[in-house]
Design an enzyme around this catalytic site. Sequence first.
Site, PDB file in Angstrom:
ATOM      1  N   THR A  70      25.589  29.747  67.664  1.00 26.19           N
ATOM      2  CA  THR A  70      25.722  28.656  66.684  1.00 26.19           C
ATOM      3  C   THR A  70      25.328  27.334  67.311  1.00 26.19           C
ATOM      4  OG1 THR A  70      27.421  29.770  65.377  1.00 26.19           O
ATOM      5  CG2 THR A  70      27.363  27.373  65.261  1.00 26.19           C
ATOM      6  N   CYS A 304      30.924  35.514  59.817  1.00 28.29           N
ATOM      7  CA  CYS A 304      30.912  34.061  59.938  1.00 28.29           C
ATOM      8  C   CYS A 304      31.222  33.368  58.616  1.00 28.29           C
ATOM      9  CB  CYS A 304      29.550  33.587  60.457  1.00 28.29           C
ATOM     10  SG  CYS A 304      29.089  34.333  62.023  1.00 28.29           S
TER      11      CYS A 304
END
Length: 361
Positions: A70, A304
């Site tokens: 990320t 996620c």
Amino acid sequence: MIYLDYQATTPLAPEARAAMLPWLSAEGSANPHSPHAPGRAAAAAVEVAHEQIAALLPKNGRVFFTSGATEAANWALRGAGEGGIVLPTTEHACARDTALWLGERGHDVTFLPVRSDGLVAEIAIPKGTALAAAMLVNNEIGVIQPVAALADPAHAAGALVFCDAVQGYGRVAIPDVCDLIAVSAHKIHGPKGVGALWVRDGVTLEPLLLGGGQEGGVRSGTLSPALCAGFGAAAALMAERAETDAAHVERLWSLALDRLKGWTLNGAADPRYRGNLNIRREGIDAARLISEVRGVAFSAGSACASGSGRPSHVLKAIGLADDEVRSSIRLGFGRYTTGAELDEALSLIAVAADAQARIAA
């Protein structure tokens, strides 16, 4: 518990754990950025990990450790400079939401539509584009995007090419036409909390994190030798076991397809990473199925985004109706999944799905 959620995370390899242990002891606790002997020893372990991870990436670039993929994706998109961003509608949220954030701050953002099989329908890169992005292997439906086909028009438009290779790293060949590549340890049987951004030689990115500049002067923060060593060992194991793992996953894929009569595959069967099986069945409620089949860990999509309450943007992008999205599950398997485990899991899922279908009929 039978674990079938390999796209969310993979079990830690014993070899990765063993590589981490010396750096979790009092003797291995030195800061790798300190000049004394224990610090230099820790720095040497970090450098070995750099080399192990780089061995599975193009040769003409450098690996920079990050806290995960990320951060790597955010760094790539936000550090590429002024200009537009182009990416498929099915990109992971870390790239998609970063692009949307940049769009709110004046950047032109273009989403490329995909076909019903999940592959990009048309590649159009306008002049003035700073960065074009594409996942190598989609985390929800496993399809392999033609990253190399994106690169030529992107470079012709003056753009950098960013590849989220998290799901494909060590499993699918990464095109050497990329300028930036994000990878993650915990998707290849390494530890959580560490990833990397590969940057092609000659490409300059604005730093995302400011401070001591520990990673080549462009990424700040004290590195964990334990996490880096675990990542490196996991990458080395991926290289060593590449053919064995691929053959095992292919066998599991064939077994699953033989058992899953009455289910529809979401996304292309080819090109696809075979360890990702995203399927749907009419009359099934995926959330309920997951809660009913308590002996199996599987999912309805990206871990996620599971807490956001948002429907899968990937399944919507390939044209699925809301009820089809709700009836879709994702089964992920790999190195440590046995054929007997998968067979048992599929039986348990089938029994629960049949019961739901009878009620819905």
